[in-house]
Design a protein around this motif. Structure first.
Motif, short mmCIF file in Angstrom:
data_model
loop_
_atom_site.label_atom_id
_atom_site.label_comp_id
_atom_site.label_asym_id
_atom_site.label_seq_id
_atom_site.Cartn_x
_atom_site.Cartn_y
_atom_site.Cartn_z
N ILE A 34 -3.68 -1.19 -6.67
CA ILE A 34 -4.24 -2.42 -6.11
C ILE A 34 -5.20 -2.99 -7.13
O ILE A 34 -5.70 -2.25 -8.01
N CYS A 66 -3.23 -5.94 2.12
CA CYS A 66 -2.74 -4.67 2.61
C CYS A 66 -3.90 -3.93 3.26
O CYS A 66 -5.07 -4.32 3.12
N LEU A 95 -3.12 -7.91 -5.31
CA LEU A 95 -2.81 -6.99 -4.20
C LEU A 95 -4.14 -6.46 -3.69
O LEU A 95 -4.80 -5.63 -4.33
N CYS A 96 -4.54 -6.98 -2.54
CA CYS A 96 -5.90 -6.78 -2.03
C CYS A 96 -5.91 -5.86 -0.82
O CYS A 96 -5.27 -6.15 0.20
N SER A 97 -6.68 -4.79 -0.93
CA SER A 97 -6.89 -3.91 0.21
C SER A 97 -8.07 -4.42 1.02
O SER A 97 -9.20 -4.50 0.54
N LEU A 108 2.20 2.65 -1.17
CA LEU A 108 1.64 2.01 -2.36
C LEU A 108 1.53 2.98 -3.52
O LEU A 108 1.74 2.61 -4.67
#
Length: 267
Positions: A30, A226, A6-8, A249
């Motif tokens: 994340i 995200c 889960l990559c910001s 989140l």
């Protein structure tokens, strides 16, 4: 078990966004952060990345649209501002991008990443997925192979059934179309890519309600992008959506949701 990344995206776009991203990482929400080393505040914001949990991967979010470049780009960025993504995509499709200038800029953004963090990026991708465009992708892959051979590269492709199970299928198909062939090209240089990609939506509506659909039909190294954040920056068209994403989140039981889809998270 397959893995959820889960990559910001967009770290260093503004100090408030960077702070919000780091807060999520420290909360275990994340496990990857993609950094805009082109930004004037990058070196300062990069200090926030110290002492994050070891499972949080830090990558380079190569930026070739809308921002001021680090290098002189008189043909690519006349007036000191890089083009918007749609004109760039059309120019790339015609193979008329000044690739010599782009190569120098990509190298400079790698330099800025190294200078601030004293290590290569764990992964490489592109702001607005510019890293997959014709001509540009070859430069990105070559630079990554030379300077971060252990990194993986973002592949925006996915299976048809997977894309159909998620929101905003048209955007997903468009990204996959532009990315076709990237995985094979990366593998030819000894580079890995993610397998499974999601996170497209229109930056409106109930993000918490949409999020579970990003986890459906995951790949073995399933990447969900995200864009959480806080505050406002002039010209940021998704500022409101960033705040909604960050709140969602924080609230969502992401680890439990991942396990329900057969995904390990955060590791």
């Amino acid at each position: 078990m397959s893995r959820l990344i889960l990559c910001s995206d967009d770290f260093a776009y503004s100090p408030a966004i960077s702070a919000a991203v780091v807060t999520l990482a420290r909360a275990g929400k994340i496990n990857a952060i993609s950094c805009m080393a082109v930004m004037p505040g990058w070196a300062e914001d990069a200090r926030m990345l110290a002492d994050l949990p070891p499972h949080v991967e830090i990558g380079l979010h190569l930026t070739l649209t809308e921002e001021a470049p680090r290098t002189a780009m008189p043909r690519f960025a006349p007036g000191g501002r890089m083009p918007r993504v749609d004109p760039l995509a059309r120019t790339a499709a015609r193979w008329t991008v000044p690739l010599d200038e782009v190569a120098t800029e990509i190298s400079a953004q790698f330099d800025a990443f190294f200078s601030a963090l004293r290590r290569p990026p764990a992964f490489v991708d592109g702001h607005q997925h510019v890293h997959v465009l014709p001509g540009i992708r070859d430069l990105v892959l070559a630079e990554t192979a030379a300077r971060a051979p252990g990194a993986w590269v973002r592949d925006c492709t996915d299976g048809t059934a997977a894309m159909l199970s998620r929101p905003f299928t048209g955007k997903a198909i468009g990204s996959a179309w532009h990315s076709r062939g990237l995985r094979a090209a990366a593998a030819a240089l000894g580079l890995r890519t993610n397998q499974g990609f999601a996170g497209h939506y229109d930056f409106r509506g109930d993000y918490a309600a949409l999020f579970p659909r990003f986890l459906r039909r995951p790949g073995p190294m399933h990447l969900v992008m995200c864009h959480p954040g806080a505050g406002e920056r002039a010209g940021d068209g998704i500022a409101a959506a960033r705040i909604v994403e960050a709140k969602a989140l924080h609230r969502l039981p992401i680890a439990d949701m991942a396990v329900a889809e057969g995904l390990a998270f955060p590791a």
